[in-house]
Design a protein around this motif. Structure first.
Motif, PDB file in Angstrom:
ATOM      1  N   ASP A   1       1.216  -0.823  -0.210  1.00 14.88           N
ATOM      2  CA  ASP A   1       0.042   0.281   0.101  1.00 14.88           C
ATOM      3  C   ASP A   1       0.860   1.102   0.232  1.00 14.88           C
ATOM      4  O   ASP A   1       2.032   1.277   0.047  1.00 14.88           O
ATOM      5  CB  ASP A   1      -0.710  -0.082   1.095  1.00 14.88           C
ATOM      6  CG  ASP A   1      -0.161  -0.134   2.438  1.00 14.88           C
ATOM      7  OD1 ASP A   1       0.357   0.668   3.284  1.00 14.88           O
ATOM      8  OD2 ASP A   1      -0.587  -0.576   3.275  1.00 14.88           O
ATOM      9  N   PRO A   2       0.578   2.687  -0.164  1.00 17.10           N
ATOM     10  CA  PRO A   2       1.239   3.550  -0.640  1.00 17.10           C
ATOM     11  C   PRO A   2       1.866   4.138   0.494  1.00 17.10           C
ATOM     12  O   PRO A   2       2.804   4.188   0.702  1.00 17.10           O
ATOM     13  CB  PRO A   2      -0.297   5.281  -0.897  1.00 17.10           C
ATOM     14  CG  PRO A   2      -0.635   3.852  -1.480  1.00 17.10           C
ATOM     15  CD  PRO A   2      -1.262   2.664  -0.688  1.00 17.10           C
ATOM     16  N   ALA A   3       1.818   3.705   1.772  1.00 15.43           N
ATOM     17  CA  ALA A   3       2.484   4.104   2.798  1.00 15.43           C
ATOM     18  C   ALA A   3       3.454   2.655   3.430  1.00 15.43           C
ATOM     19  O   ALA A   3       4.684   3.870   3.965  1.00 15.43           O
ATOM     20  CB  ALA A   3       1.811   3.593   4.629  1.00 15.43           C
ATOM     21  N   MET A   4       3.332   1.405   3.081  1.00 15.68           N
ATOM     22  CA  MET A   4       4.493   0.653   2.855  1.00 15.68           C
ATOM     23  C   MET A   4       5.407   1.398   1.647  1.00 15.68           C
ATOM     24  O   MET A   4       6.959   1.614   2.095  1.00 15.68           O
ATOM     25  CB  MET A   4       3.755  -0.295   2.616  1.00 15.68           C
ATOM     26  CG  MET A   4       2.499  -1.143   3.919  1.00 15.68           C
ATOM     27  SD  MET A   4       1.969  -2.943   2.871  1.00 15.68           S
ATOM     28  CE  MET A   4       3.483  -3.713   3.660  1.00 15.68           C
ATOM     29  N   LEU A   5       4.761   1.604   0.410  1.00 16.47           N
ATOM     30  CA  LEU A   5       5.763   2.203  -0.568  1.00 16.47           C
ATOM     31  C   LEU A   5       6.382   3.344   0.053  1.00 16.47           C
ATOM     32  O   LEU A   5       7.935   2.993  -0.687  1.00 16.47           O
ATOM     33  CB  LEU A   5       5.249   1.991  -1.760  1.00 16.47           C
ATOM     34  CG  LEU A   5       4.745   0.838  -2.494  1.00 16.47           C
ATOM     35  CD1 LEU A   5       4.076   1.269  -3.691  1.00 16.47           C
ATOM     36  CD2 LEU A   5       5.232  -0.650  -2.194  1.00 16.47           C
ATOM     37  N   LYS A   6       6.402   4.259   0.130  1.00 18.11           N
ATOM     38  CA  LYS A   6       6.632   5.413   0.723  1.00 18.11           C
ATOM     39  C   LYS A   6       8.335   4.844   1.450  1.00 18.11           C
ATOM     40  O   LYS A   6       8.683   5.584   1.431  1.00 18.11           O
ATOM     41  CB  LYS A   6       5.898   6.496   1.582  1.00 18.11           C
ATOM     42  CG  LYS A   6       6.642   7.593   1.750  1.00 18.11           C
ATOM     43  CD  LYS A   6       5.519   9.189   2.617  1.00 18.11           C
ATOM     44  CE  LYS A   6       6.249   9.799   2.574  1.00 18.11           C
ATOM     45  NZ  LYS A   6       4.918  10.761   3.377  1.00 18.11           N
TER      46      LYS A   6
END
Length: 228
Positions: free
Chosen positions: A124-129
């Motif tokens: 998810d975006p938070a993980m990828l950030k």
């Protein structure tokens, strides 16, 4: 080798097991339980299966939450009871996994050769950030593309087609690099070429499509593209 280098205009790269070593997730477990490696192996396997089942069921939960379900199940299988606070502590390792040594130099070399590079991930975006920051590629890659954008997990071809659209490149002009055997196969089903980054010398699967190229790390990909 069946890789057609002349077709490649854009490169997409998987995240977990390709850029970051998911086996390092066993680290926080070792501080709390004895059989950490066994639990971590089942945890990883279950989380991937849950994503595929979301596609089948027509439902969606973030990859972080799927990891929570998978961790709880793995602990239960091994008859381990941990409070929610400790489960949250363990899960947080996904924001600080070990980075493979060749990642920054490899991705930078691909960019220096003129290829746009995107991370295409179940995360998810938070993980990828967090991922691109700890891998030190946030200033190099063009962007990251999350499963959360279309709610279809790998290896559904819809995710790869979405990635191609985000990269503004026809699928046949993209090569996807992944340590996951099902991942390069999913990319191939969407019309991309697939490179299997077999970092840990796994035995190739007998079932399913074969990769267009097998490498151990980024250096082999870079050298091949340099020659082209």
């Amino acid at each position: 080798m069946s890789l057609d280098v002349s077709r490649i205009k854009t490169i997409t790269i998987d995240s977990y097991s390709t850029l970051l070593d998911v086996d390092s997730a066993a680290g926080p477990l070792r501080e709390k339980i004895d059989n950490a490696d066994e639990v971590a192996k089942l945890w990883r396997y279950e989380s991937l299966v849950y994503g595929m089942l979301c596609n089948f069921y027509g439902t969606y939960e973030s990859f972080y939450e799927l990891n929570r379900h998978a961790l709880r199940y793995s602990l239960k299988v091994h008859q381990i009871d941990l409070p929610e606070e400790e489960i949250n502590d363990i899960l947080s390792i996904y924001h600080d996994l070990k980075v493979f040594d060749d990642v920054r130099d490899g991705v930078k070399a691909l960019r220096d050769l003129g290829y746009p590079v995107y991370v295409l991930s179940n995360g998810d975006p938070a993980m990828l950030k967090s991922l691109v920051k700890i891998a030190r590629i946030d200033d190099i890659i063009n962007d990251y593309i999350s499963v959360e954008e279309i709610h279809q997990y790998k290896p559904a071809k819809e995710l790869y087609l979405h990635g191609a659209k985000r990269a503004a490149t026809a699928p046949e002009n993209i090569v996807h690099i992944s340590a996951g055997w099902f991942d390069f196969a999913g990319a191939q089903q969407a019309g991309m070429q697939g490179i299997w980054m077999n970092r840990k010398d796994e035995i190739p699967r007998i079932f399913g499509p074969k990769p267009d190229l097998v490498v151990r790390g980024f250096a082999e990909v870079v050298e091949l593209l340099k020659k082209a």
